[in-house]
Write a protein that holds these residues in place. Structure first.
Motif, PDB file in Angstrom:
ATOM      1  N   MET A  92       0.828  -1.216   0.000  1.00  0.00           N
ATOM      2  CA  MET A  92       0.000   0.000   0.000  1.00  0.00           C
ATOM      3  C   MET A  92       0.858   1.260   0.000  1.00  0.00           C
ATOM      4  SD  MET A  92      -3.031   0.979   2.666  1.00  0.00           S
ATOM      5  CE  MET A  92      -2.237   2.395   3.377  1.00  0.00           C
ATOM      6  N   ASP A  93       0.468   2.282  -0.772  1.00  0.00           N
ATOM      7  CA  ASP A  93       1.182   3.563  -0.777  1.00  0.00           C
ATOM      8  C   ASP A  93       0.837   4.369   0.473  1.00  0.00           C
ATOM      9  OD1 ASP A  93       2.100   2.849  -3.251  1.00  0.00           O
ATOM     10  OD2 ASP A  93       1.027   4.419  -4.367  1.00  0.00           O
ATOM     11  N   SER A  97      -3.478   7.665  -1.891  1.00  0.00           N
ATOM     12  CA  SER A  97      -4.052   7.257  -3.172  1.00  0.00           C
ATOM     13  C   SER A  97      -4.776   5.927  -2.974  1.00  0.00           C
ATOM     14  CB  SER A  97      -2.948   7.084  -4.220  1.00  0.00           C
ATOM     15  OG  SER A  97      -2.474   8.340  -4.628  1.00  0.00           O
ATOM     16  N   HIS A  98      -4.239   5.132  -2.048  1.00  0.00           N
ATOM     17  CA  HIS A  98      -4.875   3.864  -1.687  1.00  0.00           C
ATOM     18  C   HIS A  98      -5.621   4.071  -0.383  1.00  0.00           C
ATOM     19  CE1 HIS A  98      -1.340   1.870  -4.021  1.00  0.00           C
ATOM     20  NE2 HIS A  98      -2.283   2.292  -4.839  1.00  0.00           N
ATOM     21  N   ASP A  99      -6.934   4.116  -0.450  1.00  0.00           N
ATOM     22  CA  ASP A  99      -7.758   4.417   0.712  1.00  0.00           C
ATOM     23  C   ASP A  99      -7.834   3.192   1.633  1.00  0.00           C
ATOM     24  OD1 ASP A  99      -9.717   5.014   2.526  1.00  0.00           O
ATOM     25  OD2 ASP A  99     -11.134   5.823   1.045  1.00  0.00           O
ATOM     26  N   PRO A 100      -7.348   3.322   2.871  1.00  0.00           N
ATOM     27  CA  PRO A 100      -7.385   2.175   3.795  1.00  0.00           C
ATOM     28  C   PRO A 100      -8.795   1.621   3.993  1.00  0.00           C
ATOM     29  CG  PRO A 100      -6.005   3.913   4.693  1.00  0.00           C
ATOM     30  CD  PRO A 100      -6.679   4.493   3.481  1.00  0.00           C
ATOM     31  N   ALA A 101      -9.808   2.409   3.719  1.00  0.00           N
ATOM     32  CA  ALA A 101     -11.191   1.933   3.872  1.00  0.00           C
ATOM     33  C   ALA A 101     -11.494   0.740   2.961  1.00  0.00           C
ATOM     34  CB  ALA A 101     -12.176   3.067   3.589  1.00  0.00           C
ATOM     35  N   HIS A 102     -10.653   0.533   1.929  1.00  0.00           N
ATOM     36  CA  HIS A 102     -10.854  -0.628   1.042  1.00  0.00           C
ATOM     37  C   HIS A 102     -10.306  -1.924   1.648  1.00  0.00           C
ATOM     38  CE1 HIS A 102     -12.403   1.611  -2.332  1.00  0.00           C
ATOM     39  NE2 HIS A 102     -11.301   2.333  -2.481  1.00  0.00           N
ATOM     40  N   VAL A 205     -11.288   3.041  -5.579  1.00  0.00           N
ATOM     41  CA  VAL A 205     -11.222   4.425  -6.067  1.00  0.00           C
ATOM     42  C   VAL A 205      -9.838   4.947  -5.718  1.00  0.00           C
ATOM     43  CG1 VAL A 205     -12.157   6.746  -5.872  1.00  0.00           C
ATOM     44  CG2 VAL A 205     -13.683   4.768  -5.769  1.00  0.00           C
ATOM     45  N   PHE A 206      -9.116   5.377  -6.728  1.00  0.00           N
ATOM     46  CA  PHE A 206      -7.740   5.851  -6.571  1.00  0.00           C
ATOM     47  C   PHE A 206      -7.745   7.372  -6.660  1.00  0.00           C
ATOM     48  CE2 PHE A 206      -3.696   7.256  -8.245  1.00  0.00           C
ATOM     49  CZ  PHE A 206      -2.735   6.405  -7.725  1.00  0.00           C
ATOM     50  N   THR A 207      -7.251   8.036  -5.615  1.00  0.00           N
ATOM     51  CA  THR A 207      -7.258   9.497  -5.601  1.00  0.00           C
ATOM     52  C   THR A 207      -5.824  10.006  -5.605  1.00  0.00           C
ATOM     53  OG1 THR A 207      -9.225   9.342  -4.227  1.00  0.00           O
ATOM     54  CG2 THR A 207      -8.197  11.509  -4.393  1.00  0.00           C
ATOM     55  N   ASP A 208      -5.529  10.982  -6.458  1.00  0.00           N
ATOM     56  CA  ASP A 208      -4.170  11.507  -6.534  1.00  0.00           C
ATOM     57  C   ASP A 208      -3.770  12.100  -5.189  1.00  0.00           C
ATOM     58  OD1 ASP A 208      -1.748  12.093  -7.666  1.00  0.00           O
ATOM     59  OD2 ASP A 208      -2.403  13.972  -8.584  1.00  0.00           O
ATOM     60  N   ARG A 209      -2.479  12.026  -4.876  1.00  0.00           N
ATOM     61  CA  ARG A 209      -2.000  12.543  -3.601  1.00  0.00           C
ATOM     62  C   ARG A 209      -2.297  14.040  -3.465  1.00  0.00           C
ATOM     63  NH1 ARG A 209       2.980  11.927  -1.639  1.00  0.00           N
ATOM     64  NH2 ARG A 209       3.860  10.276  -2.902  1.00  0.00           N
TER      65      ARG A 209
END
Ligand SMILES: Nc1nc2c(ncn2[C@@H]2O[C@H](COP(=O)(O)OP(=O)(O)OP(=O)(O)O)[C@@H](O)[C@H]2O)c(=O)[nH]1
Ligand SMILES: [Mg+2]
Length: 240
Positions: A92-93, A97-102, A205-209
């Motif tokens: 995990m990043d 960008s990688h939401d721990p909620a997943h 869902v990937f979100t930019d930093r």
């Protein structure tokens, strides 16, 4: 499932993110521990993790002397985690960008798979937030290209939000893994596939930093362009 899982987070200059991301991971599930692999971040990320470790035994850190790349950071983390007996190992990043909620969805999916891959392009549908169009096109085309060259049937083979069963990492010859950037993600999945393991993609869902700086470079892209041909060659000549 009662066994423990280790979330490995490589860091280079992530002081703006590290405390929050670690807390957020631990809050997802009581079976989770965190291993940060810090490459001597000049911004002091490693020292922050030392402080967290002093009060929270679920968090550990490997300090490496200099920036040596994502791939070797994960390999160091995998070896540490296998040694420590974890049943599941995550990549995990640190930059959200990688939401721990997943993570809970990964833990469910791994019960019926050997590798779970968080996918930004599952079934051709894009779930990326805040990336410039150029970056999205580069990433999407890289995946089409990698699929065509390697035959690996994944929508998002360059994605870095993953969970491996320990058996996968025990069977793959970690010492012969060559790539270090985005290609590292392709190489790990390709090797797992060639060994007959089941890889499942789940949507993320990937979100930019929003905090800190990107470490993405031309060199990393070039490596991926060549590496997929090498992987194909290695598979053809029976080296994988
Ligand atoms: N230990 C270690 N971690 C690294 C290295 N390069 C990148 N990282 C970490 O790997 C993760 C992914 O790197 P990013 O800089 O986010 O790369 P990216 O996701 O391709 O680029 P952006 O999201 O656009 O910033 C982050 O947690 C980084 O801190 C490295 O050489 N060593
Ligand atoms: Mg990132």
């Amino acid at each position: 499932m009662t066994e423990r899982a280790l979330v490995i987070v490589p860091t280079y200059n992530e002081r703006a993110n590290i405390t929050k991301i670690v807390e957020s991971v631990l809050a997802q599930d009581s079976r989770l521990d965190v291993l940060v692999v810090d490459d001597g971040s000049p911004d002091g990320t490693g020292a922050i993790v030392d402080e967290i470790h002093a009060r929270e035994p679920r968090v550990n850190v490997i300090h490496r002397a200099a920036k040596m790349g994502l791939g070797t950071a994960y390999l160091a983390g995998f070896r540490w985690g296998l040694e420590a007996g974890y049943a599941y190992l995550f990549e995990m990043d640190a930059d959200f960008s990688h939401d721990p909620a997943h993570i809970p969805a990964f833990l469910s999916a791994i019960e019926g798979a050997d590798v779970v891959l968080g996918s930004r392009y599952r079934n051709g549908k894009v779930t990326v937030v805040n990336w410039p169009m150029t970056r999205l096109m580069l990433s999407y085309s890289a995946n089409v290209y990698a699929r065509a060259v390697t035959g690996l049937q994944l929508y998002d083979s360059t994605g870095g939000f993953k969970c491996f069963r320990r058996e996968v990492l025990e069977v793959i010859d970690l010492g012969s893994v060559r790539s270090n950037g985005y290609a590292f993600q392709i190489e790990m999945s390709f090797r797992a596939w060639k060994k007959g393991f089941r890889i499942v993609e789940i949507p993320i869902v990937f979100t930019d930093r929003s905090e800190g700086e990107s470490k993405m470079s031309r060199r990393i892209v070039r490596e991926a362009v060549w590496m997929v041909w090498r992987l194909r060659w290695w598979a053809m000549t029976g080296r994988l």
